[in-house]
Motif scaffolding. Structure first.
Motif, PDB file in Angstrom:
ATOM      1  N   TYR A   1       0.840  -1.206   0.000  1.00 50.24           N
ATOM      2  CA  TYR A   1       0.000   0.000   0.000  1.00 50.24           C
ATOM      3  C   TYR A   1       0.872   1.252   0.000  1.00 50.24           C
ATOM      4  O   TYR A   1       2.051   1.183   0.368  1.00 50.24           O
ATOM      5  CB  TYR A   1      -0.933  -0.016   1.219  1.00 50.24           C
ATOM      6  CG  TYR A   1      -2.085  -0.990   1.065  1.00 50.24           C
ATOM      7  CD1 TYR A   1      -3.134  -0.717   0.184  1.00 50.24           C
ATOM      8  CD2 TYR A   1      -2.127  -2.184   1.788  1.00 50.24           C
ATOM      9  CE1 TYR A   1      -4.192  -1.603   0.033  1.00 50.24           C
ATOM     10  CE2 TYR A   1      -3.177  -3.075   1.641  1.00 50.24           C
ATOM     11  CZ  TYR A   1      -4.215  -2.774   0.757  1.00 50.24           C
ATOM     12  OH  TYR A   1      -5.257  -3.652   0.596  1.00 50.24           O
TER      13      TYR A   1
ATOM     14  N   ASN B   1       1.254   3.551   1.965  1.00 42.50           N
ATOM     15  CA  ASN B   1       1.909   3.864   3.250  1.00 42.50           C
ATOM     16  C   ASN B   1       3.091   2.941   3.535  1.00 42.50           C
ATOM     17  O   ASN B   1       3.679   3.002   4.613  1.00 42.50           O
ATOM     18  CB  ASN B   1       0.894   3.789   4.395  1.00 42.50           C
ATOM     19  CG  ASN B   1       0.344   2.386   4.599  1.00 42.50           C
ATOM     20  OD1 ASN B   1       0.641   1.479   3.826  1.00 42.50           O
ATOM     21  ND2 ASN B   1      -0.461   2.207   5.625  1.00 42.50           N
TER      22      ASN B   1
ATOM     23  N   VAL C   1       2.998  -0.419   3.803  1.00 37.52           N
ATOM     24  CA  VAL C   1       2.648  -1.733   4.370  1.00 37.52           C
ATOM     25  C   VAL C   1       2.522  -2.767   3.240  1.00 37.52           C
ATOM     26  O   VAL C   1       1.811  -2.538   2.264  1.00 37.52           O
ATOM     27  CB  VAL C   1       1.315  -1.666   5.147  1.00 37.52           C
ATOM     28  CG1 VAL C   1       0.873  -3.064   5.575  1.00 37.52           C
ATOM     29  CG2 VAL C   1       1.428  -0.757   6.352  1.00 37.52           C
TER      30      VAL C   1
ATOM     31  N   ALA D   1       0.954  -5.979   2.219  1.00 35.87           N
ATOM     32  CA  ALA D   1      -0.162  -6.818   2.655  1.00 35.87           C
ATOM     33  C   ALA D   1      -0.099  -8.212   2.034  1.00 35.87           C
ATOM     34  O   ALA D   1      -0.546  -9.185   2.636  1.00 35.87           O
ATOM     35  CB  ALA D   1      -1.487  -6.150   2.307  1.00 35.87           C
TER      36      ALA D   1
ATOM     37  N   PRO E   1      -5.142 -14.825  10.714  1.00 35.58           N
ATOM     38  CA  PRO E   1      -5.292 -13.787  11.734  1.00 35.58           C
ATOM     39  C   PRO E   1      -5.676 -12.434  11.122  1.00 35.58           C
ATOM     40  O   PRO E   1      -5.490 -12.222   9.920  1.00 35.58           O
ATOM     41  CB  PRO E   1      -3.897 -13.688  12.357  1.00 35.58           C
ATOM     42  CG  PRO E   1      -3.098 -14.823  11.827  1.00 35.58           C
ATOM     43  CD  PRO E   1      -3.764 -15.330  10.599  1.00 35.58           C
ATOM     44  N   SER E   2      -6.172 -11.527  11.949  1.00 38.23           N
ATOM     45  CA  SER E   2      -6.465 -10.161  11.499  1.00 38.23           C
ATOM     46  C   SER E   2      -5.183  -9.519  10.989  1.00 38.23           C
ATOM     47  O   SER E   2      -4.124  -9.695  11.582  1.00 38.23           O
ATOM     48  CB  SER E   2      -7.008  -9.322  12.649  1.00 38.23           C
ATOM     49  OG  SER E   2      -8.297  -9.745  12.953  1.00 38.23           O
ATOM     50  N   GLY E   3      -5.299  -8.805   9.882  1.00 43.27           N
ATOM     51  CA  GLY E   3      -4.137  -8.118   9.327  1.00 43.27           C
ATOM     52  C   GLY E   3      -3.258  -9.016   8.471  1.00 43.27           C
ATOM     53  O   GLY E   3      -2.210  -8.579   7.973  1.00 43.27           O
ATOM     54  N   ALA E   4      -3.666 -10.276   8.259  1.00 41.06           N
ATOM     55  CA  ALA E   4      -2.827 -11.234   7.524  1.00 41.06           C
ATOM     56  C   ALA E   4      -2.799 -10.951   6.021  1.00 41.06           C
ATOM     57  O   ALA E   4      -1.869 -11.353   5.326  1.00 41.06           O
ATOM     58  CB  ALA E   4      -3.335 -12.655   7.767  1.00 41.06           C
ATOM     59  N   GLY E   5      -3.878 -10.284   5.519  1.00 38.51           N
ATOM     60  CA  GLY E   5      -3.940 -10.006   4.085  1.00 38.51           C
ATOM     61  C   GLY E   5      -5.155 -10.592   3.389  1.00 38.51           C
ATOM     62  O   GLY E   5      -5.262 -10.543   2.163  1.00 38.51           O
ATOM     63  N   LYS E   6      -6.100 -11.110   4.157  1.00 36.75           N
ATOM     64  CA  LYS E   6      -7.276 -11.769   3.565  1.00 36.75           C
ATOM     65  C   LYS E   6      -8.116 -10.805   2.728  1.00 36.75           C
ATOM     66  O   LYS E   6      -8.500 -11.122   1.604  1.00 36.75           O
ATOM     67  CB  LYS E   6      -8.165 -12.391   4.665  1.00 36.75           C
ATOM     68  CG  LYS E   6      -7.450 -13.385   5.549  1.00 36.75           C
ATOM     69  CD  LYS E   6      -8.369 -14.000   6.578  1.00 36.75           C
ATOM     70  CE  LYS E   6      -8.928 -13.008   7.599  1.00 36.75           C
ATOM     71  NZ  LYS E   6      -7.889 -12.376   8.445  1.00 36.75           N
ATOM     72  N   SER E   7      -8.407  -9.635   3.278  1.00 41.13           N
ATOM     73  CA  SER E   7      -9.229  -8.668   2.525  1.00 41.13           C
ATOM     74  C   SER E   7      -8.501  -8.199   1.278  1.00 41.13           C
ATOM     75  O   SER E   7      -9.107  -8.060   0.211  1.00 41.13           O
ATOM     76  CB  SER E   7      -9.582  -7.454   3.380  1.00 41.13           C
ATOM     77  OG  SER E   7     -10.422  -7.841   4.424  1.00 41.13           O
ATOM     78  N   THR E   8      -7.217  -7.953   1.418  1.00 41.37           N
ATOM     79  CA  THR E   8      -6.433  -7.513   0.259  1.00 41.37           C
ATOM     80  C   THR E   8      -6.484  -8.575  -0.835  1.00 41.37           C
ATOM     81  O   THR E   8      -6.694  -8.262  -2.014  1.00 41.37           O
ATOM     82  CB  THR E   8      -4.973  -7.246   0.680  1.00 41.37           C
ATOM     83  OG1 THR E   8      -4.980  -6.259   1.723  1.00 41.37           O
ATOM     84  CG2 THR E   8      -4.132  -6.760  -0.483  1.00 41.37           C
TER      85      THR E   8
ATOM     86  N   GLU F   1      -8.422  -3.290  -5.562  1.00 41.83           N
ATOM     87  CA  GLU F   1      -7.017  -2.913  -5.446  1.00 41.83           C
ATOM     88  C   GLU F   1      -6.264  -3.547  -6.607  1.00 41.83           C
ATOM     89  O   GLU F   1      -6.685  -4.571  -7.145  1.00 41.83           O
ATOM     90  CB  GLU F   1      -6.422  -3.421  -4.125  1.00 41.83           C
ATOM     91  CG  GLU F   1      -7.007  -2.778  -2.871  1.00 41.83           C
ATOM     92  CD  GLU F   1      -6.603  -1.315  -2.679  1.00 41.83           C
ATOM     93  OE1 GLU F   1      -5.698  -0.846  -3.401  1.00 41.83           O
ATOM     94  OE2 GLU F   1      -7.199  -0.658  -1.813  1.00 41.83           O
TER      95      GLU F   1
HETATM   96  P1  ADP Z   1      -7.103  -9.056   6.881  1.00 40.78           P
HETATM   97  O1  ADP Z   1      -8.271  -8.970   5.951  1.00 40.78           O
HETATM   98  O2  ADP Z   1      -6.500 -10.425   6.945  1.00 40.78           O
HETATM   99  O3  ADP Z   1      -7.390  -8.521   8.245  1.00 40.78           O
HETATM  100  P2  ADP Z   1      -5.989  -6.891   5.284  1.00 40.78           P
HETATM  101  O4  ADP Z   1      -5.797  -7.356   3.902  1.00 40.78           O
HETATM  102  O5  ADP Z   1      -7.157  -6.040   5.602  1.00 40.78           O
HETATM  103  O6  ADP Z   1      -5.930  -8.156   6.258  1.00 40.78           O
HETATM  104  O7  ADP Z   1      -4.692  -6.093   5.754  1.00 40.78           O
HETATM  105  C1  ADP Z   1      -3.353  -6.571   5.552  1.00 40.78           C
HETATM  106  C2  ADP Z   1      -2.379  -5.478   5.970  1.00 40.78           C
HETATM  107  O8  ADP Z   1      -2.498  -4.382   5.067  1.00 40.78           O
HETATM  108  C3  ADP Z   1      -2.640  -4.913   7.349  1.00 40.78           C
HETATM  109  O9  ADP Z   1      -1.386  -4.595   7.916  1.00 40.78           O
HETATM  110  C4  ADP Z   1      -3.431  -3.653   7.063  1.00 40.78           C
HETATM  111  O10 ADP Z   1      -3.243  -2.709   8.077  1.00 40.78           O
HETATM  112  C5  ADP Z   1      -2.850  -3.203   5.754  1.00 40.78           C
HETATM  113  N1  ADP Z   1      -3.829  -2.469   4.924  1.00 40.78           N
HETATM  114  C6  ADP Z   1      -5.022  -2.926   4.490  1.00 40.78           C
HETATM  115  N2  ADP Z   1      -5.632  -2.016   3.715  1.00 40.78           N
HETATM  116  C7  ADP Z   1      -4.801  -0.950   3.646  1.00 40.78           C
HETATM  117  C8  ADP Z   1      -4.853   0.322   2.997  1.00 40.78           C
HETATM  118  N3  ADP Z   1      -5.890   0.679   2.236  1.00 40.78           N
HETATM  119  N4  ADP Z   1      -3.814   1.158   3.166  1.00 40.78           N
HETATM  120  C9  ADP Z   1      -2.755   0.803   3.908  1.00 40.78           C
HETATM  121  N5  ADP Z   1      -2.634  -0.369   4.548  1.00 40.78           N
HETATM  122  C10 ADP Z   1      -3.642  -1.242   4.432  1.00 40.78           C
END
Ligand code: ADP
Ligand code: ADP
Length: 228
Positions: A11, A13, A15, A17, A36-43, A52
Motif C-alpha cells: 500500500y 503507506n 505496508v 499486505a 489472523p487479522s491483518g494477515a492479508g485476507k481482505s487484500t 485494489e
Molecule cells: P485481513 O483482511 O486479513 O485482516 P488486510 O488485507 O485487511 O488483512 O490487511 C493486511 C495489511 O495491510 C494490514 O497490515 C493492514 O493494516 C494493511 N492495509 C489494508 N488495507 C490498507 C490500505 N488501504 N492502506 C494501507 N494499509 C492497508
C-alpha cells in the motif's frame, strides 16, 4: 477461473499486505480464506474484483488480467463478480426490491423481465414477502440475505464474501451458509473470508490460510486451524 502468480501488494503507506502469492481456483469451487487479522485476507479478495491493483505479479479472473486491464473494462469484469460484506452495505432509503434492482445491469431488458429477475432472486433468499421493506425494518440476517440477492442478481460466475456472518448470531449464520452453499451448487465459485471455526470445521471445503501476506496452508477439505 482465478490465477494469481507472484503477487505482491504494498500500500502507499509502505505496508506490504501480500508477499508473494500463487494460487489457482477452478470454476465452481467453494474456498474459505482464513488467517489472523491483518494477515492479508481482505487484500487478497480485493485484488480479485480490482478494488485494489497488485504492485507486482498477475491476477487473472475470468480471462481478464487485472494487473493490466483497462479502466473502461473494469465494469465488464465486475458484472461477473458479486461481493458481500460483513456490514451489508445496503442503501438505507431504498426498499429491498429497489436495493436489488439498483444493482441489476439494465441492458435492453423490459421492466417485466427486470421485475421477474429481482423477484426470482428474492425468492432464492426467501425474502419475497419483504420486497417493500426498507433495511431498517429487517433483522441482520435478512439484511445479509438482501445483500446476497443484490450480489447474485447479475448471475455472476464468482461470489466473494468478506466475513458474511461476522455480524450475525449462530442460527442466522447457518442460514446464510446454506444460501451460499445453494449458490455454489448452481455452479458459482464462492470465496469466503471468515473467522468462524465452527462453520469451517462443519461445512468442510477447501481452506486457504494466509499469514503475513503469504499462503501458509491450502487444503482440499481443510480445517479452520486456529485456536479461538
Ligand atoms: P485481513 O483482511 O486479513 O485482516 P488486510 O488485507 O485487511 O488483512 O490487511 C493486511 C495489511 O495491510 C494490514 O497490515 C493492514 O493494516 C494493511 N492495509 C489494508 N488495507 C490498507 C490500505 N488501504 N492502506 C494501507 N494499509 C492497508
Ligand atoms: P432478529 O432478532 O432475529 O435479528 P428482529 O427481532 O430484528 O430479528 O426481527 C424479527 C422480525 O421482525 C424480522 O422478520 C423483521 O423483518 C421484523 N421487523 C423487525 N423490526 C421491524 C420494523 N421496525 N418494522 C417492520 N418489521 C420489523
Amino acid at each position: 477461473m482465478i490465477e494469481m502468480k507472484g503477487v505482491y501488494k504494498t500500500y502507499p503507506n509502505g505496508v506490504t499486505a501480500l508477499n508473494g502469492v500463487d494460487v489457482h481456483i477452478d470454476q465452481g469451487e467453494f474456498v474459505y480464506i482464513v488467517g489472523p487479522s491483518g494477515a492479508g485476507k481482505s487484500t487478497f479478495t480485493k485484488l480479485m474484483f480490482r478494488e485494489e491493483k497488485p504492485s507486482e505479479g498477475s491476477v487473472i479472473v475470468n480471462d481478464y488480467n487485472l494487473a493490466t486491464i483497462k479502466e473502461r473494462k473494469v465494469p465488464y469484469l465486475r458484472r461477473n463478480i458479486g461481493v458481500v460484506y460483513q456490514d451489508f452495505r445496503l442503501l438505507p432509503r431504498l426498499t429491498v426490491y429497489e436495493n436489488v434492482a439498483f444493482a441489476l445491469e439494465v441492458i435492453e431488458e423490459s421492466p417485466n423481465q427486470i421485475r421477474r429477475r429481482v423477484m426470482d432472486v428474492l425468492d432464492q433468499v426467501r425474502l419475497k414477502n419483504k420486497a417493500r421493506f426498507i433495511p431498517d425494518e429487517l433483522s441482520g440476517g435478512e439484511q445479509q440475505r438482501v445483500s446476497i440477492a443484490r450480489a447474485i442478481v447479475n448471475h455472476p460466475k464468482l461470489l466473494i464474501a468478506d466475513e458474511p456472518t461476522g455480524n450475525l448470531d449462530p442460527d442466522t449464520s447457518w442460514e446464510i451458509m446454506h444460501i451460499l452453499e445453494e449458490i455454489n451448487g448452481n455452479g458459482t465459485t464462492v470465496l469466503m473470508a471468515t473467522h468462524s471455526q465452527e462453520i469451517v470445521n462443519t461445512i468442510r471445503r477447501r481452506v486457504i490460510a494466509i499469514e503475513d501476506g503469504q499462503i501458509v496452508r491450502d487444503e482440499a477439505r481443510g480445517e479452520y486451524g486456529y485456536e479461538i
